[in-house]
Design a protein around this motif. Structure first.
Motif, mmCIF file in Angstrom:
data_model
loop_
_atom_site.group_PDB
_atom_site.id
_atom_site.type_symbol
_atom_site.label_atom_id
_atom_site.label_comp_id
_atom_site.label_asym_id
_atom_site.label_seq_id
_atom_site.Cartn_x
_atom_site.Cartn_y
_atom_site.Cartn_z
ATOM 1 N N ARG A 173 38.157 97.461 11.824
ATOM 2 C CA ARG A 173 37.568 98.101 10.565
ATOM 3 C C ARG A 173 35.676 97.174 10.607
ATOM 4 N NH1 ARG A 173 38.962 102.245 8.107
ATOM 5 N NH2 ARG A 173 37.282 102.144 7.009
ATOM 6 N N PRO A 174 35.471 97.100 11.520
ATOM 7 C CA PRO A 174 33.947 96.368 11.768
ATOM 8 C C PRO A 174 32.621 96.813 10.563
ATOM 9 C CG PRO A 174 33.550 97.310 13.537
ATOM 10 C CD PRO A 174 35.298 98.015 13.127
ATOM 11 N N LEU A 175 31.988 95.707 10.059
ATOM 12 C CA LEU A 175 30.815 96.043 9.682
ATOM 13 C C LEU A 175 30.087 95.445 10.302
ATOM 14 C CD1 LEU A 175 29.054 96.544 7.622
ATOM 15 C CD2 LEU A 175 29.603 94.382 5.951
ATOM 16 N N PHE A 176 29.048 96.192 11.025
ATOM 17 C CA PHE A 176 28.069 95.888 11.772
ATOM 18 C C PHE A 176 26.569 95.770 11.014
ATOM 19 C CE2 PHE A 176 30.767 97.524 15.368
ATOM 20 C CZ PHE A 176 30.312 97.078 16.466
ATOM 21 N N TRP B 150 34.153 102.107 12.993
ATOM 22 C CA TRP B 150 32.687 101.366 12.427
ATOM 23 C C TRP B 150 31.767 101.914 11.233
ATOM 24 C CZ3 TRP B 150 29.368 101.156 18.106
ATOM 25 C CH2 TRP B 150 30.676 99.849 19.159
ATOM 26 N N THR B 151 31.477 100.967 11.148
ATOM 27 C CA THR B 151 30.530 100.925 10.001
ATOM 28 C C THR B 151 29.630 100.463 9.832
ATOM 29 O OG1 THR B 151 31.992 101.313 7.660
ATOM 30 C CG2 THR B 151 29.600 100.466 6.615
ATOM 31 N N VAL B 152 28.314 101.094 10.398
ATOM 32 C CA VAL B 152 27.108 100.298 10.456
ATOM 33 C C VAL B 152 26.236 100.435 9.261
ATOM 34 C CG1 VAL B 152 25.240 100.794 12.279
ATOM 35 C CG2 VAL B 152 26.934 100.829 12.481
ATOM 36 N N ARG B 153 25.671 99.431 9.566
ATOM 37 C CA ARG B 153 24.115 99.004 7.536
ATOM 38 C C ARG B 153 23.180 99.000 8.778
ATOM 39 N NH1 ARG B 153 25.722 95.738 2.672
ATOM 40 N NH2 ARG B 153 24.791 94.225 4.494
ATOM 41 N N VAL B 154 21.912 99.854 8.302
ATOM 42 C CA VAL B 154 20.695 100.418 8.754
ATOM 43 C C VAL B 154 19.786 100.374 7.907
ATOM 44 C CG1 VAL B 154 21.438 100.445 10.979
ATOM 45 C CG2 VAL B 154 21.024 102.849 10.037
ATOM 46 N N LEU B 155 18.049 100.309 8.031
ATOM 47 C CA LEU B 155 17.103 100.790 6.909
ATOM 48 C C LEU B 155 17.968 102.153 6.835
ATOM 49 C CD1 LEU B 155 14.820 99.260 8.130
ATOM 50 C CD2 LEU B 155 16.554 98.218 6.577
ATOM 51 N N ASP B 156 17.575 103.274 7.951
ATOM 52 C CA ASP B 156 16.987 104.422 7.402
ATOM 53 C C ASP B 156 18.512 105.341 8.012
ATOM 54 O OD1 ASP B 156 14.625 103.541 7.449
ATOM 55 O OD2 ASP B 156 14.610 103.419 9.990
ATOM 56 N N SER B 157 18.672 106.430 7.110
ATOM 57 C CA SER B 157 19.612 107.390 7.406
ATOM 58 C C SER B 157 20.015 107.688 8.896
ATOM 59 C CB SER B 157 19.519 108.320 6.728
ATOM 60 O OG SER B 157 18.567 109.186 7.108
ATOM 61 N N HIS B 158 21.374 108.193 8.823
ATOM 62 C CA HIS B 158 21.498 108.947 10.525
ATOM 63 C C HIS B 158 23.385 109.134 9.667
ATOM 64 C CE1 HIS B 158 21.443 108.799 14.421
ATOM 65 N NE2 HIS B 158 23.382 108.373 14.454
ATOM 66 N N PRO B 159 23.251 110.525 10.510
ATOM 67 C CA PRO B 159 24.334 111.064 10.979
ATOM 68 C C PRO B 159 25.697 110.388 10.775
ATOM 69 C CG PRO B 159 23.275 112.644 11.921
ATOM 70 C CD PRO B 159 22.706 110.889 12.044
ATOM 71 N N ASP B 160 27.169 110.670 10.419
ATOM 72 C CA ASP B 160 28.198 110.147 10.344
ATOM 73 C C ASP B 160 29.114 110.725 11.089
ATOM 74 O OD1 ASP B 160 28.262 107.903 7.870
ATOM 75 O OD2 ASP B 160 29.180 109.493 5.981
ATOM 76 N N SER B 161 30.384 109.702 12.099
ATOM 77 C CA SER B 161 30.726 111.049 12.874
ATOM 78 C C SER B 161 32.369 110.471 12.183
ATOM 79 C CB SER B 161 30.265 109.863 14.058
ATOM 80 O OG SER B 161 30.958 108.768 14.335
ATOM 81 N N VAL C 267 32.805 91.018 10.286
ATOM 82 C CA VAL C 267 31.626 91.368 10.386
ATOM 83 C C VAL C 267 30.908 90.921 11.258
ATOM 84 C CG1 VAL C 267 29.204 90.642 8.875
ATOM 85 C CG2 VAL C 267 31.670 90.632 7.861
ATOM 86 N N VAL C 268 29.405 91.890 11.713
ATOM 87 C CA VAL C 268 29.023 91.292 12.928
ATOM 88 C C VAL C 268 27.694 91.658 12.223
ATOM 89 C CG1 VAL C 268 28.639 92.588 15.100
ATOM 90 C CG2 VAL C 268 30.565 92.718 14.250
ATOM 91 N N SER C 269 26.850 89.993 13.172
ATOM 92 C CA SER C 269 25.795 89.903 11.827
ATOM 93 C C SER C 269 24.860 89.202 13.466
ATOM 94 C CB SER C 269 26.131 88.869 11.547
ATOM 95 O OG SER C 269 24.642 88.562 10.521
ATOM 96 N N LYS C 270 23.484 89.370 13.031
ATOM 97 C CA LYS C 270 22.532 88.222 14.292
ATOM 98 C C LYS C 270 22.789 87.088 12.750
ATOM 99 C CE LYS C 270 19.592 91.850 15.879
ATOM 100 N NZ LYS C 270 18.317 92.559 15.802
ATOM 101 N N ASN C 271 22.018 85.789 13.527
ATOM 102 C CA ASN C 271 22.447 85.259 12.449
ATOM 103 C C ASN C 271 20.603 85.419 11.903
ATOM 104 O OD1 ASN C 271 21.817 82.074 11.252
ATOM 105 N ND2 ASN C 271 22.701 81.057 12.910
ATOM 106 N N SER C 272 20.450 85.777 11.026
ATOM 107 C CA SER C 272 18.551 85.845 10.589
ATOM 108 C C SER C 272 18.078 84.599 9.629
ATOM 109 C CB SER C 272 19.048 86.887 9.761
ATOM 110 O OG SER C 272 19.058 88.165 10.644
ATOM 111 N N GLY C 273 19.252 84.225 8.966
ATOM 112 C CA GLY C 273 19.376 82.856 8.106
ATOM 113 C C GLY C 273 18.084 83.827 7.141
ATOM 114 N N GLY C 274 17.525 82.800 5.831
ATOM 115 C CA GLY C 274 17.024 83.213 4.952
ATOM 116 C C GLY C 274 18.731 84.150 3.475
ATOM 117 N N ALA C 275 18.044 84.426 2.251
ATOM 118 C CA ALA C 275 19.094 84.254 1.286
ATOM 119 C C ALA C 275 18.885 85.830 1.155
ATOM 120 C CB ALA C 275 18.446 84.263 0.168
ATOM 121 N N ALA C 276 17.982 85.999 1.627
ATOM 122 C CA ALA C 276 18.303 88.420 1.269
ATOM 123 C C ALA C 276 20.043 89.146 1.767
ATOM 124 C CB ALA C 276 17.394 89.042 2.303
#
Length: 246
Positions: A125-128, A147-158, A187-196
């Motif tokens: 059960r990864p979080l992308f 998979w749980t995928v967190r993105v800016l815009d909505s997209h249909p589940d499967s 957790v699957v992440s980019k190393n974006s840095g920052g506090a957000a």
């Protein structure tokens, strides 16, 4: 006054854009919400590579490019640096420092999507939190994974994925609640840095979860680099910044 082209799309870039006077230009690729509260001009869309951007710089009398794009927007950064060389225009970059592993972290570093998928194999059960890239691979999800995928815009589940449309910053309490509800095991992440978006790493640390971390791309050399928005704004001449007293 030197006319500025700000290449943005990040929260940090928006902070800079909100300080720019009307003569300057804030450029967005077109993804996400276009701000409507800026004094500077806003341009949406690409330039046609480095040569197209160089022509734009010359045609619009741009005297300084500020690259405040995402740390993983390597192609845009490369095009900006090359265009500035072609147009003989200085280039500054906001280079947000990467996150560093802390005591108790279990980071698995990967270089690309294939390495990422290999590292993901033991988990269920990864979080992308990589942006939109996982959306192109939803039909490749192994039967044992959800998979749980967190993105800016909505997209249909499967049947084997859930898409969370959400925009940071994310709070520690909010991330704790999400992790508890969804029972992620990695957790699957980019190393974006920052506090957000850093709270997810603290929650992973609290819960003893591994983090599959995508390495940062190598970015081009520029005339000046800044680690914070405040440092960059301090370097700009007062005339470049809009009156923020009202």
């Amino acid at each position: 006054m030197t006319r500025i082209l700000l290449l943005g799309g990040t929260g940090d870039a928006l902070k800079i854009a909100r300080r720019l006077a009307p003569a300057h230009v804030y450029s967005l690729a077109g993804l996400g919400k276009v701000p409507d509260d800026l004094k500077c001009a806003v341009r949406v869309g690409g330039f046609g590579g480095s040569e197209g951007l160089a022509r734009y710089l010359a045609g619009e009398a741009i005297g300084l490019v500020i690259d405040a794009t995402h740390p993983y927007a390597a192609r845009i950064s490369a095009n900006a640096a090359q265009a500035c060389l072609l147009a003989n225009c200085p280039c500054w970059a906001l280079r947000r420092p990467a996150w560093q592993p802390q005591a108790g972290d279990d980071w698995r570093m990967v270089g690309d999507w294939n390495e990422l998928i290999d590292a993901l194999a033991p988990f269920r059960r990864p979080l992308f939190t990589l942006g939109r890239e996982p959306l192109a691979h939803l039909d490749e999800i192994p039967p044992r994974q959800f998979w749980t995928v967190r993105v800016l815009d909505s997209h249909p589940d499967s049947a084997r994925s859930r898409i969370l449309a959400a925009r940071g910053p994310f709070t520690l309490d909010g991330e704790r609640a999400l992790f508890a509800l969804q029972a992620f095991d990695v957790v699957v992440s980019k190393n974006s840095g920052g506090a957000a978006t850093e709270a997810k790493l603290e929650v992973a640390r609290e819960r003893g979860l591994p983090v599959i971390m995508l390495r940062r791309p190598r970015l081009p050399e520029v005339d000046r680099e800044f680690a914070t928005v405040a440092d960059l704004l301090d370097a700009l001449s007062p005339g470049a910044q809009a009156d923020s007293s009202h």
